[in-house]
Design a protein around this motif. Structure first.
Motif, PDB file in Angstrom:
ATOM      1  N   ILE A  29       0.855  -1.184   0.000  1.00 26.58           N
ATOM      2  CA  ILE A  29       0.000   0.000   0.000  1.00 26.58           C
ATOM      3  C   ILE A  29       0.889   1.231   0.000  1.00 26.58           C
ATOM      4  O   ILE A  29       1.574   1.507   0.990  1.00 26.58           O
ATOM      5  CB  ILE A  29      -0.915   0.009   1.228  1.00 26.58           C
ATOM      6  N   PRO A  30       0.938   2.017  -1.078  1.00 31.08           N
ATOM      7  CA  PRO A  30       1.760   3.228  -1.083  1.00 31.08           C
ATOM      8  C   PRO A  30       1.125   4.306  -0.218  1.00 31.08           C
ATOM      9  O   PRO A  30      -0.097   4.442  -0.163  1.00 31.08           O
ATOM     10  CB  PRO A  30       1.775   3.630  -2.561  1.00 31.08           C
ATOM     11  N   VAL A  31       1.967   5.069   0.482  1.00 26.71           N
ATOM     12  CA  VAL A  31       1.459   6.147   1.328  1.00 26.71           C
ATOM     13  C   VAL A  31       2.102   7.498   1.013  1.00 26.71           C
ATOM     14  O   VAL A  31       1.538   8.541   1.338  1.00 26.71           O
ATOM     15  CB  VAL A  31       1.644   5.818   2.819  1.00 26.71           C
ATOM     16  N   HIS A  32       3.273   7.490   0.375  1.00 25.34           N
ATOM     17  CA  HIS A  32       3.955   8.762   0.088  1.00 25.34           C
ATOM     18  C   HIS A  32       5.158   8.478  -0.808  1.00 25.34           C
ATOM     19  O   HIS A  32       5.776   7.421  -0.702  1.00 25.34           O
ATOM     20  CB  HIS A  32       4.408   9.433   1.391  1.00 25.34           C
ATOM     21  N   ASP A  33       5.471   9.413  -1.690  1.00 28.92           N
ATOM     22  CA  ASP A  33       6.695   9.277  -2.482  1.00 28.92           C
ATOM     23  C   ASP A  33       7.653  10.421  -2.154  1.00 28.92           C
ATOM     24  O   ASP A  33       7.233  11.525  -1.827  1.00 28.92           O
ATOM     25  CB  ASP A  33       6.402   9.233  -3.983  1.00 28.92           C
ATOM     26  N   VAL A  34       8.940  10.128  -2.220  1.00 26.22           N
ATOM     27  CA  VAL A  34       9.974  11.120  -1.939  1.00 26.22           C
ATOM     28  C   VAL A  34      10.330  11.789  -3.259  1.00 26.22           C
ATOM     29  O   VAL A  34      11.362  11.509  -3.873  1.00 26.22           O
ATOM     30  CB  VAL A  34      11.205  10.464  -1.286  1.00 26.22           C
ATOM     31  N   ASN A  35       9.458  12.655  -3.723  1.00 30.60           N
ATOM     32  CA  ASN A  35       9.612  13.266  -5.038  1.00 30.60           C
ATOM     33  C   ASN A  35       8.848  14.588  -5.056  1.00 30.60           C
ATOM     34  O   ASN A  35       7.703  14.646  -5.506  1.00 30.60           O
ATOM     35  CB  ASN A  35       9.075  12.318  -6.121  1.00 30.60           C
ATOM     36  N   PRO A  36       9.452  15.666  -4.543  1.00 28.68           N
ATOM     37  CA  PRO A  36       8.737  16.941  -4.418  1.00 28.68           C
ATOM     38  C   PRO A  36       8.360  17.527  -5.767  1.00 28.68           C
ATOM     39  O   PRO A  36       8.991  17.246  -6.796  1.00 28.68           O
ATOM     40  CB  PRO A  36       9.740  17.836  -3.688  1.00 28.68           C
ATOM     41  N   VAL A  37       7.314  18.335  -5.786  1.00 23.68           N
ATOM     42  CA  VAL A  37       6.839  18.994  -7.004  1.00 23.68           C
ATOM     43  C   VAL A  37       7.106  20.485  -6.919  1.00 23.68           C
ATOM     44  O   VAL A  37       7.297  21.048  -5.838  1.00 23.68           O
ATOM     45  CB  VAL A  37       5.327  18.742  -7.222  1.00 23.68           C
ATOM     46  N   ARG A  38       7.099  21.133  -8.091  1.00 22.24           N
ATOM     47  CA  ARG A  38       7.384  22.559  -8.163  1.00 22.24           C
ATOM     48  C   ARG A  38       6.143  23.422  -8.124  1.00 22.24           C
ATOM     49  O   ARG A  38       6.209  24.606  -7.846  1.00 22.24           O
ATOM     50  CB  ARG A  38       8.148  22.863  -9.465  1.00 22.24           C
ATOM     51  N   ARG A  39       4.989  22.839  -8.453  1.00 15.77           N
ATOM     52  CA  ARG A  39       3.756  23.613  -8.510  1.00 15.77           C
ATOM     53  C   ARG A  39       2.596  22.773  -7.989  1.00 15.77           C
ATOM     54  O   ARG A  39       2.664  21.557  -7.958  1.00 15.77           O
ATOM     55  CB  ARG A  39       3.474  24.074  -9.943  1.00 15.77           C
ATOM     56  N   THR A  40       1.549  23.464  -7.597  1.00 15.82           N
ATOM     57  CA  THR A  40       0.391  22.784  -7.028  1.00 15.82           C
ATOM     58  C   THR A  40      -0.309  21.945  -8.099  1.00 15.82           C
ATOM     59  O   THR A  40      -0.646  22.458  -9.162  1.00 15.82           O
ATOM     60  CB  THR A  40      -0.601  23.814  -6.467  1.00 15.82           C
ATOM     61  N   PRO A  41      -0.558  20.673  -7.832  1.00 13.17           N
ATOM     62  CA  PRO A  41      -1.211  19.790  -8.823  1.00 13.17           C
ATOM     63  C   PRO A  41      -2.729  19.992  -8.835  1.00 13.17           C
ATOM     64  O   PRO A  41      -3.493  19.143  -8.371  1.00 13.17           O
ATOM     65  CB  PRO A  41      -0.826  18.390  -8.344  1.00 13.17           C
ATOM     66  N   VAL A  42      -3.160  21.101  -9.401  1.00 12.96           N
ATOM     67  CA  VAL A  42      -4.574  21.465  -9.330  1.00 12.96           C
ATOM     68  C   VAL A  42      -5.464  20.475 -10.088  1.00 12.96           C
ATOM     69  O   VAL A  42      -6.597  20.202  -9.675  1.00 12.96           O
ATOM     70  CB  VAL A  42      -4.796  22.895  -9.862  1.00 12.96           C
ATOM     71  N   VAL A  43      -4.982  19.916 -11.197  1.00 13.20           N
ATOM     72  CA  VAL A  43      -5.780  18.961 -11.961  1.00 13.20           C
ATOM     73  C   VAL A  43      -5.945  17.667 -11.164  1.00 13.20           C
ATOM     74  O   VAL A  43      -7.046  17.095 -11.112  1.00 13.20           O
ATOM     75  CB  VAL A  43      -5.144  18.687 -13.334  1.00 13.20           C
ATOM     76  N   THR A  44      -4.884  17.212 -10.534  1.00 12.77           N
ATOM     77  CA  THR A  44      -4.968  16.006  -9.708  1.00 12.77           C
ATOM     78  C   THR A  44      -5.981  16.203  -8.588  1.00 12.77           C
ATOM     79  O   THR A  44      -6.832  15.335  -8.341  1.00 12.77           O
ATOM     80  CB  THR A  44      -3.592  15.672  -9.114  1.00 12.77           C
ATOM     81  N   TYR A  45      -5.904  17.342  -7.901  1.00 12.09           N
ATOM     82  CA  TYR A  45      -6.853  17.620  -6.824  1.00 12.09           C
ATOM     83  C   TYR A  45      -8.278  17.722  -7.366  1.00 12.09           C
ATOM     84  O   TYR A  45      -9.228  17.254  -6.732  1.00 12.09           O
ATOM     85  CB  TYR A  45      -6.481  18.910  -6.104  1.00 12.09           C
ATOM     86  N   ALA A  46      -8.425  18.345  -8.521  1.00  9.63           N
ATOM     87  CA  ALA A  46      -9.763  18.495  -9.111  1.00  9.63           C
ATOM     88  C   ALA A  46     -10.341  17.132  -9.486  1.00  9.63           C
ATOM     89  O   ALA A  46     -11.535  16.869  -9.261  1.00  9.63           O
ATOM     90  CB  ALA A  46      -9.704  19.398 -10.336  1.00  9.63           C
ATOM     91  N   LEU A  47      -9.524  16.249 -10.049  1.00 12.88           N
ATOM     92  CA  LEU A  47      -9.999  14.910 -10.408  1.00 12.88           C
ATOM     93  C   LEU A  47     -10.445  14.145  -9.167  1.00 12.88           C
ATOM     94  O   LEU A  47     -11.484  13.475  -9.180  1.00 12.88           O
ATOM     95  CB  LEU A  47      -8.891  14.140 -11.130  1.00 12.88           C
ATOM     96  N   ILE A  48      -9.678  14.245  -8.100  1.00 12.92           N
ATOM     97  CA  ILE A  48     -10.061  13.573  -6.855  1.00 12.92           C
ATOM     98  C   ILE A  48     -11.375  14.144  -6.333  1.00 12.92           C
ATOM     99  O   ILE A  48     -12.282  13.405  -5.930  1.00 12.92           O
ATOM    100  CB  ILE A  48      -8.945  13.718  -5.806  1.00 12.92           C
ATOM    101  N   GLY A  49     -11.504  15.469  -6.359  1.00  7.96           N
ATOM    102  CA  GLY A  49     -12.722  16.099  -5.881  1.00  7.96           C
ATOM    103  C   GLY A  49     -13.949  15.687  -6.682  1.00  7.96           C
ATOM    104  O   GLY A  49     -15.009  15.395  -6.105  1.00  7.96           O
TER     105      GLY A  49
END
Length: 270
Positions: free
Chosen positions: A3-23
């Motif tokens: 079960i993945p819980v977190h990846d060690v791979n920071p992003v440069r900008r807010t993933p608004v599309v990912t959040y919108a898809l989840i919502g």
């Protein structure tokens, strides 16, 4: 399955599309007819018939995708004599458009939460690499590839195909291509849930192998059965679409070793 819980791979900008898809996925789930009762374990026949009628209209059906022929009789949502009433469809359904609507439908809490967990962990980095618009198009393209790929292998199936799994499998395939060495925190069920930090190629490669093994006895993604072939097609589509971006992708942070517990926690500044 880990079960993945977190990846060690920071992003440069807010993933608004990912959040919108989840919502959107969560919002649609709460408004699907009949699911409120099924989650509580007390579905009535009417609720079940309403759900079947809803899925018949908005889910992707393999035989409709391949043969472009809609059924003459479908569930109407009414119940009678211990069963669901059938009647002529009172709507015009586009099989191609049903693939899009089906991406936002889920058959239960575990189906929804599992998909959203994988999308949250791995989708942000793919969106960060592709950009918001290209990621949205990529997500939809992988979902379509997964649905039509499954339909080609099951051209006579009349069972509704629902869920974001095919599109999210594409996200996983892209992540494997672009960030194979990124570290992923996972929980491994071994007497207790053991936390480990593993490379993405191992986590996602193991996931893909499981889908291939399970595909030999698969069903369709409704009421607890899973369209594993759709996962495989979506994963491969994601890999192919992401491959041209690989040369310009900066490597993720690489903490050394396969560690677990407090000592392995990444010391990253975001």
């Amino acid at each position: 399955m880990v079960i993945p819980v977190h990846d060690v791979n920071p992003v440069r900008r807010t993933p608004v599309v990912t959040y919108a898809l989840i919502g959107v996925n969560v919002f649609v789930f709460f408004f699907m007819p009949g699911l409120s009762g099924s989650v509580a374990g007390d579905s009535t026949l009417v609720q079940t018939c309403n759900l079947h009628a809803f899925l018949e209209q908005y889910a992707a059906v393999p035989t409709e995708l391949i043969h472009h022929q809609l059924p003459q009789l479908v569930p109407t949502g009414d119940a009678r004599d211990g069963g669901c009433v059938l009647g002529p469809p009172g709507y015009d359904k586009s099989p191609a458009l049903s693939v899009l609507t089906a991406m936002f439908l889920h058959g239960g809490w575990l189906h929804l939460l599992g998909n959203m967990l994988f999308l949250l962990i791995f989708g942000n980095n793919i969106e960060d690499r592709m950009g918001h618009l290209r990621f949205a198009l990529f997500y939809v393209a992988c979902g379509y590839a997964a649905s039509y790929g499954f339909a080609l292998l099951n051209a006579d199936s009349t069972d509704p195909l629902i869920g974001a799994s095919g599109a999210i499998a594409g996200v996983l395939g892209a992540y494997l291509v672009l960030y194979p060495k990124a570290r992923v925190w996972v929980l491994v069920p071994f007497l207790i849930f053991l936390p480990l930090r593993l490379p993405a190629w191992l986590v996602l490669g193991f996931w893909f192998v499981l889908q291939a093994v399970y595909s030999y006895g698969e069903g369709v993604s409704e009421a607890g059965t899973v369209a594993y072939a759709a996962h495989i097609v979506g994963f491969l589509a994601g890999m192919l679409l992401a491959w041209p971006l690989k040369p310009g992708t900066p490597p993720p942070p690489e903490p050394g070793g396969l560690l677990f517990g407090r000592r392995a926690r990444p010391r990253q500044t975001w």
